[in-house]
Design a protein around this motif. Structure first.
Motif, PDB file in Angstrom:
ATOM      1  N   SER A   8       0.827  -1.196   0.000  1.00  0.00           N
ATOM      2  CA  SER A   8       0.000   0.000   0.000  1.00  0.00           C
ATOM      3  C   SER A   8       0.870   1.258   0.000  1.00  0.00           C
ATOM      4  O   SER A   8       0.603   2.222  -0.720  1.00  0.00           O
ATOM      5  CB  SER A   8      -0.906  -0.016   1.225  1.00  0.00           C
ATOM      6  OG  SER A   8      -1.555   1.210   1.337  1.00  0.00           O
ATOM      7  N   ALA A   9       1.934   1.205   0.810  1.00  0.00           N
ATOM      8  CA  ALA A   9       2.836   2.359   0.867  1.00  0.00           C
ATOM      9  C   ALA A   9       3.524   2.568  -0.472  1.00  0.00           C
ATOM     10  O   ALA A   9       3.700   3.699  -0.928  1.00  0.00           O
ATOM     11  CB  ALA A   9       3.872   2.140   1.961  1.00  0.00           C
TER      12      ALA A   9
ATOM     13  N   VAL B  80       2.408   1.764  -3.420  1.00  0.00           N
ATOM     14  CA  VAL B  80       1.446   2.331  -4.371  1.00  0.00           C
ATOM     15  C   VAL B  80       1.247   3.822  -4.088  1.00  0.00           C
ATOM     16  O   VAL B  80       1.231   4.657  -5.004  1.00  0.00           O
ATOM     17  CB  VAL B  80       0.098   1.576  -4.298  1.00  0.00           C
ATOM     18  CG1 VAL B  80      -0.979   2.281  -5.104  1.00  0.00           C
ATOM     19  CG2 VAL B  80       0.274   0.147  -4.763  1.00  0.00           C
ATOM     20  N   ALA B  81       1.129   4.147  -2.785  1.00  0.00           N
ATOM     21  CA  ALA B  81       0.932   5.554  -2.410  1.00  0.00           C
ATOM     22  C   ALA B  81       2.124   6.399  -2.847  1.00  0.00           C
ATOM     23  O   ALA B  81       1.964   7.509  -3.382  1.00  0.00           O
ATOM     24  CB  ALA B  81       0.742   5.665  -0.901  1.00  0.00           C
ATOM     25  N   LEU B  82       3.303   5.870  -2.620  1.00  0.00           N
ATOM     26  CA  LEU B  82       4.514   6.602  -2.996  1.00  0.00           C
ATOM     27  C   LEU B  82       4.564   6.816  -4.503  1.00  0.00           C
ATOM     28  O   LEU B  82       4.842   7.918  -4.987  1.00  0.00           O
ATOM     29  CB  LEU B  82       5.760   5.813  -2.558  1.00  0.00           C
ATOM     30  CG  LEU B  82       6.133   5.895  -1.081  1.00  0.00           C
ATOM     31  CD1 LEU B  82       7.150   4.821  -0.739  1.00  0.00           C
ATOM     32  CD2 LEU B  82       6.698   7.261  -0.755  1.00  0.00           C
TER      33      LEU B  82
ATOM     34  N   ALA C 121       1.892   9.352  -5.604  1.00  0.00           N
ATOM     35  CA  ALA C 121       2.252  10.732  -5.256  1.00  0.00           C
ATOM     36  C   ALA C 121       3.403  11.217  -6.130  1.00  0.00           C
ATOM     37  O   ALA C 121       3.412  12.364  -6.596  1.00  0.00           O
ATOM     38  CB  ALA C 121       2.639  10.819  -3.785  1.00  0.00           C
ATOM     39  N   GLU C 122       4.349  10.335  -6.350  1.00  0.00           N
ATOM     40  CA  GLU C 122       5.519  10.721  -7.149  1.00  0.00           C
ATOM     41  C   GLU C 122       5.120  11.013  -8.594  1.00  0.00           C
ATOM     42  O   GLU C 122       5.596  11.966  -9.214  1.00  0.00           O
ATOM     43  CB  GLU C 122       6.558   9.590  -7.101  1.00  0.00           C
ATOM     44  CG  GLU C 122       7.912   9.969  -7.617  1.00  0.00           C
ATOM     45  CD  GLU C 122       8.548  11.104  -6.829  1.00  0.00           C
ATOM     46  OE1 GLU C 122       9.182  11.937  -7.452  1.00  0.00           O
ATOM     47  OE2 GLU C 122       8.373  11.159  -5.591  1.00  0.00           O
TER      48      GLU C 122
ATOM     49  N   ILE D 270       2.126  11.974  -9.630  1.00  0.00           N
ATOM     50  CA  ILE D 270       1.377  13.238  -9.672  1.00  0.00           C
ATOM     51  C   ILE D 270       2.345  14.406  -9.621  1.00  0.00           C
ATOM     52  O   ILE D 270       2.257  15.374 -10.381  1.00  0.00           O
ATOM     53  CB  ILE D 270       0.391  13.316  -8.479  1.00  0.00           C
ATOM     54  CG1 ILE D 270      -0.732  12.306  -8.661  1.00  0.00           C
ATOM     55  CG2 ILE D 270      -0.178  14.713  -8.344  1.00  0.00           C
ATOM     56  CD1 ILE D 270      -1.685  12.266  -7.487  1.00  0.00           C
ATOM     57  N   THR D 271       3.302  14.301  -8.704  1.00  0.00           N
ATOM     58  CA  THR D 271       4.277  15.370  -8.549  1.00  0.00           C
ATOM     59  C   THR D 271       5.043  15.586  -9.849  1.00  0.00           C
ATOM     60  O   THR D 271       5.313  16.714 -10.256  1.00  0.00           O
ATOM     61  CB  THR D 271       5.270  14.995  -7.425  1.00  0.00           C
ATOM     62  OG1 THR D 271       4.513  14.730  -6.268  1.00  0.00           O
ATOM     63  CG2 THR D 271       6.237  16.105  -7.134  1.00  0.00           C
TER      64      THR D 271
ATOM     65  N   VAL E 297       8.797   3.553   6.422  1.00  0.00           N
ATOM     66  CA  VAL E 297       8.804   3.099   5.022  1.00  0.00           C
ATOM     67  C   VAL E 297      10.266   2.891   4.629  1.00  0.00           C
ATOM     68  O   VAL E 297      11.073   3.807   4.766  1.00  0.00           O
ATOM     69  CB  VAL E 297       8.155   4.154   4.091  1.00  0.00           C
ATOM     70  CG1 VAL E 297       8.159   3.678   2.653  1.00  0.00           C
ATOM     71  CG2 VAL E 297       6.748   4.460   4.552  1.00  0.00           C
TER      72      VAL E 297
ATOM     73  N   PHE F 146      11.070   3.853  -1.460  1.00  0.00           N
ATOM     74  CA  PHE F 146      11.145   5.169  -2.091  1.00  0.00           C
ATOM     75  C   PHE F 146      11.815   5.072  -3.456  1.00  0.00           C
ATOM     76  O   PHE F 146      11.365   5.646  -4.433  1.00  0.00           O
ATOM     77  CB  PHE F 146      11.925   6.146  -1.207  1.00  0.00           C
ATOM     78  CG  PHE F 146      11.138   6.612  -0.034  1.00  0.00           C
ATOM     79  CD1 PHE F 146      10.105   7.525  -0.195  1.00  0.00           C
ATOM     80  CD2 PHE F 146      11.405   6.136   1.234  1.00  0.00           C
ATOM     81  CE1 PHE F 146       9.358   7.951   0.889  1.00  0.00           C
ATOM     82  CE2 PHE F 146      10.671   6.553   2.316  1.00  0.00           C
ATOM     83  CZ  PHE F 146       9.638   7.466   2.148  1.00  0.00           C
TER      84      PHE F 146
ATOM     85  N   ARG G  25       9.967   5.662  -7.022  1.00  0.00           N
ATOM     86  CA  ARG G  25      10.411   6.742  -7.906  1.00  0.00           C
ATOM     87  C   ARG G  25      10.771   6.206  -9.280  1.00  0.00           C
ATOM     88  O   ARG G  25      10.442   6.825 -10.298  1.00  0.00           O
ATOM     89  CB  ARG G  25      11.595   7.471  -7.280  1.00  0.00           C
ATOM     90  CG  ARG G  25      11.096   8.607  -6.455  1.00  0.00           C
ATOM     91  CD  ARG G  25      11.956   8.936  -5.303  1.00  0.00           C
ATOM     92  NE  ARG G  25      11.088   9.416  -4.238  1.00  0.00           N
ATOM     93  CZ  ARG G  25      11.436  10.343  -3.391  1.00  0.00           C
ATOM     94  NH1 ARG G  25      12.614  10.883  -3.465  1.00  0.00           N
ATOM     95  NH2 ARG G  25      10.602  10.724  -2.469  1.00  0.00           N
TER      96      ARG G  25
ATOM     97  N   GLN H 217       3.475  20.204  -5.685  1.00  0.00           N
ATOM     98  CA  GLN H 217       2.520  19.862  -6.747  1.00  0.00           C
ATOM     99  C   GLN H 217       1.290  19.134  -6.220  1.00  0.00           C
ATOM    100  O   GLN H 217       0.294  19.020  -6.924  1.00  0.00           O
ATOM    101  CB  GLN H 217       3.187  18.986  -7.813  1.00  0.00           C
ATOM    102  CG  GLN H 217       4.223  19.703  -8.656  1.00  0.00           C
ATOM    103  CD  GLN H 217       5.588  19.729  -8.002  1.00  0.00           C
ATOM    104  OE1 GLN H 217       5.791  19.158  -6.942  1.00  0.00           O
ATOM    105  NE2 GLN H 217       6.540  20.411  -8.627  1.00  0.00           N
TER     106      GLN H 217
ATOM    107  N   TYR I 263      -1.913  11.001   1.286  1.00  0.00           N
ATOM    108  CA  TYR I 263      -0.646  10.339   0.971  1.00  0.00           C
ATOM    109  C   TYR I 263       0.083   9.917   2.248  1.00  0.00           C
ATOM    110  O   TYR I 263       0.509   8.772   2.409  1.00  0.00           O
ATOM    111  CB  TYR I 263       0.185  11.322   0.135  1.00  0.00           C
ATOM    112  CG  TYR I 263       1.638  10.992  -0.065  1.00  0.00           C
ATOM    113  CD1 TYR I 263       2.046   9.793  -0.640  1.00  0.00           C
ATOM    114  CD2 TYR I 263       2.628  11.908   0.285  1.00  0.00           C
ATOM    115  CE1 TYR I 263       3.382   9.519  -0.846  1.00  0.00           C
ATOM    116  CE2 TYR I 263       3.965  11.646   0.073  1.00  0.00           C
ATOM    117  CZ  TYR I 263       4.346  10.452  -0.486  1.00  0.00           C
ATOM    118  OH  TYR I 263       5.667  10.188  -0.685  1.00  0.00           O
TER     119      TYR I 263
ATOM    120  N   LEU J 298       1.017   6.250   3.819  1.00  0.00           N
ATOM    121  CA  LEU J 298       2.376   5.877   4.208  1.00  0.00           C
ATOM    122  C   LEU J 298       2.430   5.439   5.663  1.00  0.00           C
ATOM    123  O   LEU J 298       3.284   4.651   6.055  1.00  0.00           O
ATOM    124  CB  LEU J 298       3.341   7.053   4.002  1.00  0.00           C
ATOM    125  CG  LEU J 298       3.654   7.455   2.575  1.00  0.00           C
ATOM    126  CD1 LEU J 298       4.780   8.475   2.539  1.00  0.00           C
ATOM    127  CD2 LEU J 298       4.039   6.261   1.728  1.00  0.00           C
TER     128      LEU J 298
END
Lengths: 502, 229
Positions: A2-3, A5-7, A10-11, A13-14, A101, A106, A110, B94, B103, B107
């Motif tokens: 889950s983490a 996927v979240a990372l 977010a990455e 989107i950023t 995490v 990470f 990324r 962003q 988010y 985490l």
């Protein structure tokens, strides 16, 4: 999971919301149409050790494959390379470090986010190319064949270099020497695997070898042994039968290694503090001392400085401050010039020189010579600054290009030499203006470099003529370029800082 | 979950940066409640906060959570119970405020079912409703600080570390923040590093004062006599 996927989410989107991504994607899409071989270009099938081959273009296709591999890779470095450094710089990394995490999550997230971002761009490119191919060549072009040709060509370098950049970023300390060493090893590893004829060779690079070997002449080319016949407009099956080590083969590879080194050097400039790593800090320190030199004294005057004096001072200071770069550039250019008479085209040599020129400009774009701000503050005339900078770049380019101009004069006559000089001026103007006006020096340079390469060298196959350097872009291309510069300028104003692009 | 009471103990904590010793043997214990961490600049407050936040490790000494020494093997379990607001909070410009809080919630291991409710509650607690769709890069420092607090509290931490939490926050929101800290202090260890003593008046029950890397005092709060700002 889950983490992770979240990372990744977010990455991603950023990443896609960064102005640099949007502009770069638009640039890549716009320029991608230039990668098409002209109607009538040869198509060939290459087979590695009997494995299924890929359908690719002929000489133009493979040349642009090399260029795309390197330059889109370069764009990938610029756009996607800084995600982990970004967190270190803005303090968010410290916050993330306090979460449960693992670091590997990470890094993986990324890399995955970068790969998805890059694939999105590649998908856009594929769609544009496909539409363009059908428009140009009609239904006979073959959409499936076309996709098989270009999707790997565009996707592989983007993903490879993008991920490589992230991994280098993640696993290396803030030591440029380490980063550059890793990049060197990675790059030469790719080259070595190409030479070894590995089935895992990235296709564009392998084909670039084929094309360069073909330029060296069928009798001396190892790749010619595989039956490379670029003039044949039909699909030709190729079979890998190994390499014949000949003088021409070795020379072509020496040339490529030189070119690779120059391009690698250029790429390495994307890493911060590389300059300090190669010069022991000398260049960096020298740059800071420039404003103290008598050559800049006229700027301190409230009167408008003498333009000629300023150009001379700017050039002299720049070359003095970047002594190592200048010596290296001249040495590389001289070596390339020495190799040229042995069957390698001048267009290839220009590749190398352009890499050096761009690196020089990148250098200016990244750090600026310290006089820049001083100049802007004291003289307060940005228009003249651009002119000075352009002339400085042109002067520098001319000095390091002397060996090439000489060879052009001997082998191809004054017209070719003039074409080369005009071309150099054209590049310098484009790059400096793009760097200045895009609001982001690095992005502007990446855009301009990509523009330059694909425009100048994607000429109808199989001849890559020096005249291509001076080739006037079409009105459409100029309009696209102008629109991109305007967009970049607008975004630069909105975001309000050059740093927003980095 | 590590067995034992909710207690965070420090035993002879030392931290050295080259020749400079930032912490010179700190030993104390934290229990649920709001504790103020005070001291002049360079006293070692941030270093201690970083060690508790598991961002850096002590040169010697140990940190014990619920009686068990923190090591690389159990540190993630401690991190799951930790909420942290760093002094300079920077999210991703962003992402929108809503996206960012979601988010961080993910985490922190919140389940999908739990996440929605908690995000809404956090946003409501810190009056962030008008900013849910605003990108972090467009938020004011005060709003960002509230986002920082919202993310820190989203998973109901047992240890809450707040480094200068009221910086840039307007008076109304400071009062709200005080309520949140008081509420959190009923069940969690809340350690607040600040220079604005008035924010903790009537809130912190204990003050730890560091001076030159040493524990200068550790006593029930009496801010009227304290002199650090």
């Amino acid at each position: 999971m889950s983490a992770l996927v979240a990372l990744t989410h977010a990455e991603l989107i950023t990443l896609v919301r960064r102005p640099a991504f949007v502009i770069s994607a638009l640039c890549i899409l716009a320029f991608s149409t230039l990668l098409l071989p002209a109607p009538g270009a040869a198509y060939s099938i290459i087979t590695y050790d009997g494995r299924p081959g890929l359908l690719l273009g002929g000489a133009a296709g493979s040349t642009s494959a090399l260029l795309v591999a390197v330059l889109l890779g370069l764009v990938a470095f610029f756009v996607f390379g800084g995600t982990i450094r970004r967190d270190r710089r803005n303090g968010f990394g410290r916050f993330l470090a306090a979460l449960a995490v693992p670091t590997s999550s990470f890094v993986v997230s990324r890399a995955v986010a970068c790969a998805i971002g890059l694939l999105l761009v590649a998908l856009g490119v594929a769609v544009v190319l496909c539409a363009e191919g059908v428009l140009r060549n009609g239904a006979s072009f073959g959409i499936v064949e076309f996709l098989r040709c270009y999707v790997p060509t565009v996707t592989a370098p983007l993903v490879l270099f993008g991920c490589l950049a992230v991994i280098i970023d993640a696993f290396t300390p803030d030591s440029s020497a380490v980063r550059v060493t890793i990049a060197l090893v990675a790059w030469f590893g790719v080259l070595a695997s190409s030479i070894a004829g590995s089935a895992f060779v990235p296709i564009p690079i392998a084909l670039a070898f084929a094309e360069i070997a073909q330029q060296a002449g069928p009798s001396t080319s190892g790749m010619a042994a595989i039956g490379y016949v670029p003039a044949n407009p039909h699909v030709i099956p190729f079979h890998w039968t190994g390499l014949a080590i000949t003088a021409g083969f070795i020379l072509s590879r020496v040339y490529l290694i030189l070119a690779s080194f120059a391009i690698l050097w250029l790429c390495s400039l994307a890493f911060d503090r590389f300059k300090k790593a190669i010069s022991g800090g000398g260049i960096y320190l020298a740059q800071h001392s420039i404003v103290q030199t008598p050559a800049y004294a006229p700027l301190a005057s409230p009167l408008r400085p003498n333009l000629v004096h300023h150009i001379v001072a700017d050039l002299a200071c720049g070359m003095r401050a970047q002594r190592t770069a200048t010596i290296l550039a001249i040495a590389l250019a001289a070596m390339a010039a020495l190799i040229a008479p042995w069957g390698l085209s001048i267009a290839k040599m220009i590749l190398l020189l352009d890499a050096i020129v761009i690196s020089r400009i990148l250098w200016l774009g990244e750090f600026g010579i310290p006089g820049d701000r001083f100049t802007e503050t004291i003289a307060g005339c940005a228009r003249d600054w651009v002119l000075w900078k352009w002339l400085d770049i042109f002067g520098f380019s001319s000095v390091i290009s002397l060996p090439v101009i000489f060879v052009a004069l001997i082998h191809q006559g004054p017209a070719a030499a003039c074409g080369f000089i005009i071309g150099m001026a054209f590049i310098a103007a484009l790059l400096s203006l793009a760097a200045r006006w895009s609001g982001g020096a690095v992005l502007g340079l990446a855009v301009a470099a990509l523009w330059w390469y694909v425009t100048a060298l994607n000429t109808p196959p199989p001849v890559l003529d020096i005249a291509a350097i001076a080739q006037t872009p079409s009105a459409l291309q100029l309009a696209v370029f102008a629109a991109l510069v305007a967009a970049a300028l607008a975004v630069g104003r909105i975001t309000g800082a050059r740093g927003a692009f980095r | 979950m590590i067995a034992g009471d909710t207690a965070l103990d420090f035993v002879e904590l030392r931290k050295r940066f080259g020749q400079h010793e930032a912490l010179k043997g700190i030993s104390t214990s934290l229990r649920p409640g709001v504790t103020a961490l005070l001291g002049p600049n360079g006293a070692g407050k941030s270093t201690l906060m970083h060690i508790i936040a598991t961002i850096s490790s002590p040169t010697s000494g140990e940190v014990r959570w619920r009686g068990e020494r923190l090591t690389s093997k159990n540190i993630d379990r401690f991190r799951r119970e930790l909420g942290y607001v760093p002094q300079q909070f920077a999210g991703y410009p962003q992402l929108t405020v809503g996206e960012f809080i979601r988010y961080i919630g993910r985490l922190r291991g919140l389940s999908s079912g739990d996440l929605r409710g908690r995000v809404e509650r956090s946003i409501e607690s810190f009056a962030l409703q008008p900013f849910v769709r605003t990108r972090m890069g467009a938020c004011s420092p005060g709003t960002l600080q509230r986002v920082a607090l919202a993310q820190a509290l989203i998973a109901d931490p047992t240890v809450l570390l707040l480094d200068e939490p009221t910086a840039g926050v307007d008076p109304n929101n400071r009062n709200a923040l005080g309520d949140v800290m008081r509420d959190a202090g009923k069940r969690a260890i809340v350690l607040v590093c600040t220079h604005i003593l008035s924010d903790l008046d009537g809130l912190a029950t204990r003050a730890i004062v560091l001076e030159d890397g040493r524990l200068a005092s550790d006593s029930p709060t009496n801010f009227e006599s304290a002199n650090y700002g």
